[in-house]
Design an enzyme around this catalytic site. Structure first.
Site, short mmCIF file in Angstrom:
data_model
loop_
_atom_site.label_atom_id
_atom_site.label_comp_id
_atom_site.label_asym_id
_atom_site.label_seq_id
_atom_site.Cartn_x
_atom_site.Cartn_y
_atom_site.Cartn_z
N ARG A 95 22.46 -23.80 74.96
CA ARG A 95 21.01 -23.55 74.87
C ARG A 95 20.69 -22.87 73.53
NH1 ARG A 95 16.88 -20.08 78.89
NH2 ARG A 95 15.16 -20.10 77.41
N ASN A 149 17.16 -28.20 84.48
CA ASN A 149 16.30 -28.70 83.41
C ASN A 149 17.05 -29.61 82.45
OD1 ASN A 149 13.56 -27.90 83.51
ND2 ASN A 149 14.16 -25.76 83.17
N CYS A 171 9.69 -27.67 89.60
CA CYS A 171 9.50 -26.69 88.53
C CYS A 171 8.74 -25.48 89.08
CB CYS A 171 8.70 -27.33 87.40
SG CYS A 171 8.23 -26.19 86.10
N ASP A 172 9.09 -24.30 88.56
CA ASP A 172 8.39 -23.10 89.04
C ASP A 172 7.25 -22.64 88.13
OD1 ASP A 172 9.57 -21.94 86.83
OD2 ASP A 172 10.99 -20.73 87.96
N HIS A 202 6.19 -29.60 82.66
CA HIS A 202 5.91 -28.72 81.53
C HIS A 202 4.86 -29.36 80.62
CE1 HIS A 202 9.94 -26.27 81.85
NE2 HIS A 202 9.20 -26.19 82.94
N TYR A 266 3.31 -24.48 78.90
CA TYR A 266 4.23 -25.16 77.98
C TYR A 266 3.51 -26.02 76.94
CZ TYR A 266 8.67 -23.68 79.95
OH TYR A 266 9.75 -22.93 80.31
N ARG A 286 15.22 -17.22 72.29
CA ARG A 286 15.03 -16.89 73.71
C ARG A 286 16.38 -16.72 74.43
NH1 ARG A 286 12.90 -13.95 77.36
NH2 ARG A 286 13.18 -14.83 79.42
N1 NAD Z 1 12.75 -26.34 86.90
C1 NAD Z 1 12.38 -25.06 86.68
O1 NAD Z 1 11.21 -24.74 86.68
C2 NAD Z 1 13.43 -24.04 86.40
C3 NAD Z 1 13.16 -22.68 86.48
C4 NAD Z 1 14.17 -21.78 86.15
C5 NAD Z 1 15.43 -22.25 85.79
N2 NAD Z 1 15.63 -23.59 85.72
C6 NAD Z 1 16.92 -24.17 85.38
O2 NAD Z 1 17.90 -23.67 86.28
C7 NAD Z 1 19.18 -23.78 85.68
C8 NAD Z 1 19.92 -22.47 85.76
O3 NAD Z 1 19.36 -21.55 84.84
P1 NAD Z 1 20.10 -20.18 84.48
O4 NAD Z 1 19.34 -19.58 83.35
O5 NAD Z 1 20.28 -19.39 85.70
O6 NAD Z 1 21.50 -20.72 83.93
P2 NAD Z 1 22.97 -20.13 84.09
O7 NAD Z 1 23.73 -20.60 82.90
O8 NAD Z 1 22.91 -18.69 84.42
O9 NAD Z 1 23.54 -20.90 85.39
C9 NAD Z 1 23.87 -22.23 85.41
C10 NAD Z 1 25.20 -22.42 86.13
O10 NAD Z 1 25.46 -23.83 86.16
C11 NAD Z 1 26.86 -23.99 86.03
N3 NAD Z 1 27.15 -25.36 85.62
C12 NAD Z 1 26.99 -25.93 84.41
N4 NAD Z 1 27.33 -27.21 84.44
C13 NAD Z 1 27.72 -27.49 85.71
C14 NAD Z 1 28.18 -28.67 86.36
N5 NAD Z 1 28.29 -29.83 85.70
N6 NAD Z 1 28.50 -28.58 87.66
C15 NAD Z 1 28.40 -27.41 88.33
N7 NAD Z 1 27.96 -26.27 87.76
C16 NAD Z 1 27.62 -26.32 86.47
C17 NAD Z 1 27.27 -22.93 85.02
O11 NAD Z 1 28.66 -22.65 85.09
C18 NAD Z 1 26.39 -21.75 85.44
O12 NAD Z 1 27.06 -20.89 86.33
C19 NAD Z 1 18.91 -24.27 84.25
O13 NAD Z 1 19.00 -25.67 84.21
C20 NAD Z 1 17.47 -23.85 84.02
O14 NAD Z 1 16.86 -24.58 83.00
C21 NAD Z 1 14.66 -24.48 86.02
O1 LIG Z 2 13.44 -18.56 79.03
P1 LIG Z 2 13.77 -18.33 80.46
O2 LIG Z 2 15.18 -18.74 80.82
O3 LIG Z 2 13.41 -16.97 80.96
O4 LIG Z 2 12.79 -19.27 81.29
C1 LIG Z 2 12.82 -20.64 81.18
C2 LIG Z 2 12.18 -21.20 82.42
O5 LIG Z 2 10.81 -20.90 82.37
C3 LIG Z 2 10.01 -21.34 83.46
O6 LIG Z 2 10.32 -20.63 84.62
C4 LIG Z 2 9.94 -19.23 84.61
C5 LIG Z 2 8.76 -18.91 85.41
O7 LIG Z 2 7.73 -19.72 85.11
C6 LIG Z 2 8.47 -17.44 85.18
O8 LIG Z 2 7.35 -17.07 85.83
C7 LIG Z 2 9.57 -16.62 85.73
O9 LIG Z 2 9.69 -16.75 87.14
O10 LIG Z 2 10.71 -17.00 85.15
C8 LIG Z 2 11.00 -18.40 85.24
C9 LIG Z 2 12.28 -18.53 84.52
O11 LIG Z 2 12.46 -17.54 83.57
C10 LIG Z 2 10.16 -22.82 83.60
O12 LIG Z 2 9.46 -23.34 84.69
C11 LIG Z 2 11.61 -23.24 83.68
O13 LIG Z 2 11.69 -24.64 83.74
C12 LIG Z 2 12.39 -22.70 82.51
O14 LIG Z 2 13.78 -22.93 82.69
MN MN Z 3 10.05 -25.57 84.80
#
Ligand code: NAD
Ligand SMILES: O=P(O)(O)OC[C@H]1O[C@H](O[C@H]2[C@H](O)[C@@H](O)[C@@H](O)O[C@@H]2CO)[C@H](O)[C@@H](O)[C@@H]1O
Ligand code: MN
Length: 443
Positions: A95, A149, A171-172, A202, A266, A286
């Protein structure tokens, strides 16, 4: 589903979001009973830190739940009803490069948008497809709620590569914003709002927001957003980091462009990239903030729980991220037909868009998954933006499937955040080297 207690797998058990989801699951056992909770991750060491703390939390609060953490796909995916997926392929190390490589070339570097989002997309596609395949092999009746994501690109890839799979991409961000909107008008939370929303992940807009009695809340929310964006300040935002504060405030500028709707935060990356760049530090992005704050906090809290042998004084709670995914499972498990957002093929949900576009719209969630609602036509401004961005996302998936350098260069060049094709090429070539352990070889 008629079962009374469910088996849940968190894939990406080592995620910083896992403890929040566990705490919410434990808080909501009466609504959504679980008998088994499992964690799966391909980094066993990282996952174990979270798992050791969660084992103590579960033992103290709901000892009847069977809990295990594993790196073995068969153990993880067998006999589950719901998979909550939240993997980050390449973890924070990659990232960081997604953010820093574009910035070196004067382009916004961001987790899910622009070149950073494209790079992350190419890494996530095989990772999420692998999870889907494990689920289908070991628990073919299960549902996957996927947060991994970049959800827009992952959703387009799963639509193309696994069209019949039971994965719902979510998505949150709009959820967080709707909790803020509810506060703005003096209501408790997002569940008090009846809304219409459309766009890509987004990349969307609210067109109508009412209370449960049908009162139009748009004028009051718009007046607030015009001045403050979605920033609430005070206790509500006491823990909100500076970069998120800027994002919530920047919604005022995005709103100004189309005062007939209310925007997703976004959109600032697409519509005001210069303002984003003005605040960017190419050496501290970030990812560095997340590692110093959320990751450090979550992992140190987990280690503290393990050291103390108790979670009685844990300061951690769930938030809109965890409550949303548990709400979705509950709606599917008990066929509630609750109206909630998800990323689905448009198929007329937004009448004047490509029917294959993966749009984010409200749907009714029940035992058969999401049932689409019609959001009408996208307005001209939105239609133009969405069409361009959707083509970017489709080109990324084309590039992945065809192993095509040209398609990926086109995707980066078409992206509104990138100024021209020459800059796109320089960034792309650097990203190919950085992602050599993750991306397919492109020709
Ligand atoms: N859709 C949304 O709105 C939203 C909101 C918040 C976070 N996210 C997503 O959630 C995910 C987690 O975020 P985070 O900041 O906690 O990340 P993080 O790095 O703390 O956790 C991700 C975990 O996934 C594991 N991983 C990686 N590749 C893997 C694979 N192929 N199989 C199994 N495990 C695997 C890693 O070892 C790690 O422990 C990210 O993709 C982030 O973008 C999405
Ligand atoms: O930069 P990060 O890792 O803090 O956040 C990236 C994510 O941002 C959004 O989720 C936010 C959410 O909207 C906010 O209110 C709070 O709960 O934190 C979340 C994660 O930090 C977004 O929707 C995700 O797709 C991103 O991964
Ligand atoms: Mn999102």
């Amino acid at each position: 589903m008629t079962k009374q207690a469910f088996s849940v797998l968190i894939a990406g058990g080592g995620s910083t979001y896992t403890p929040g989801i566990v705490l919410t699951l434990l808080n909501q056992l009466e609504r959504f009973p679980i008998k088994t909770l499992k964690f799966y991750d391909n980094d066993g060491e990282r996952q174990q830190v979270i798992a050791d703390a969660c084992a103590i939390i579960i033992k103290e609060r709901a000892p009847q739940i069977e809990f295990l953490a594993t790196t073995d796909p068969e153990t993880a995916f067998s006999d589950v009803d719901f998979v909550m997926a939240q993997i980050r392929v390449g973890k924070y190390a990659m990232r960081s490069l997604d953010e820093k490589i574009p910035l070196k070339h004067g382009v916004v570097g961001q987790e899910t948008t622009g070149p950073g989002g494209i790079a992350y997309g190419l890494r996530s596609i095989p990772g999420v497809i692998e999870l889907v395949d494990y689920m289908e092999r070991y628990s073919p009746n299960a549902w996957m709620l996927n947060y991994s994501n970049p959800a827009a690109i992952v959703a387009e890839a799963t639509r193309r590569l696994r069209p019949n799979s039971k994965i719902i991409n979510i998505c949150d961000m709009p959820i967080d914003i709707m909790d803020r909107m509810a506060k703005i008008v003096g209501l408790k939370d997002r569940n008090d709002l009846v809304f219409r929303y459309y766009g890509l992940n987004h990349f969307g807009w609210w067109t109508d927001i009412r209370d449960q009695q049908g009162r139009d809340l748009m004028p009051e929310i718009k007046a607030y957003v015009a001045k403050n964006g979605y920033w609430l300040g005070g206790d509500y935002d006491a823990q909100t980091e500076a970069s998120w504060a800027r994002t919530f405030k920047a919604a005022a500028d995005v709103y100004a462009l189309d005062p007939t709707t209310l925007p997703n935060t976004y959109l600032k990356y697409y519509l005001y990239p210069q303002a984003v760049l003005a605040h960017a530090d190419p050496t501290y992005t970030r990812t560095d903030e997340v590692r110093a704050h959320r990751e450090a906090y979550v992992f140190s809290e987990c280690r503290r729980v393990v050291q103390n042998g108790t979670a009685k004084d844990i300061t951690y709670t769930g938030d809109e991220h965890s409550t949303y995914i548990v709400d979705l499972c509950t709606a599917i498990a008990f066929d509630t037909k609750q109206r909630m957002l998800a990323i689905i093929p448009s198929a007329g949900a937004v009448a004047n868009l490509d029917p294959t576009a993966m749009v984010e719209v409200p749907v009714l969630f029940g035992a058969n998954g999401p049932e689409r609602l019609a959001m009408g036509n996208a307005a001209t401004f939105q239609k133009g933006l969405i069409t361009e961005q959707n083509c970017v996302e489709k080109l990324v998936v084309d590039a992945y499937i065809e192993r095509s350098y040209t398609k990926l260069w086109e995707a980066m060049s078409l992206c509104k955040i990138v100024p021209d094709a020459a800059v796109a090429k320089v960034i792309l070539d650097e990203m190919i080297v950085a992602n050599r352990d993750y991306w397919p070889e492109l020709a």
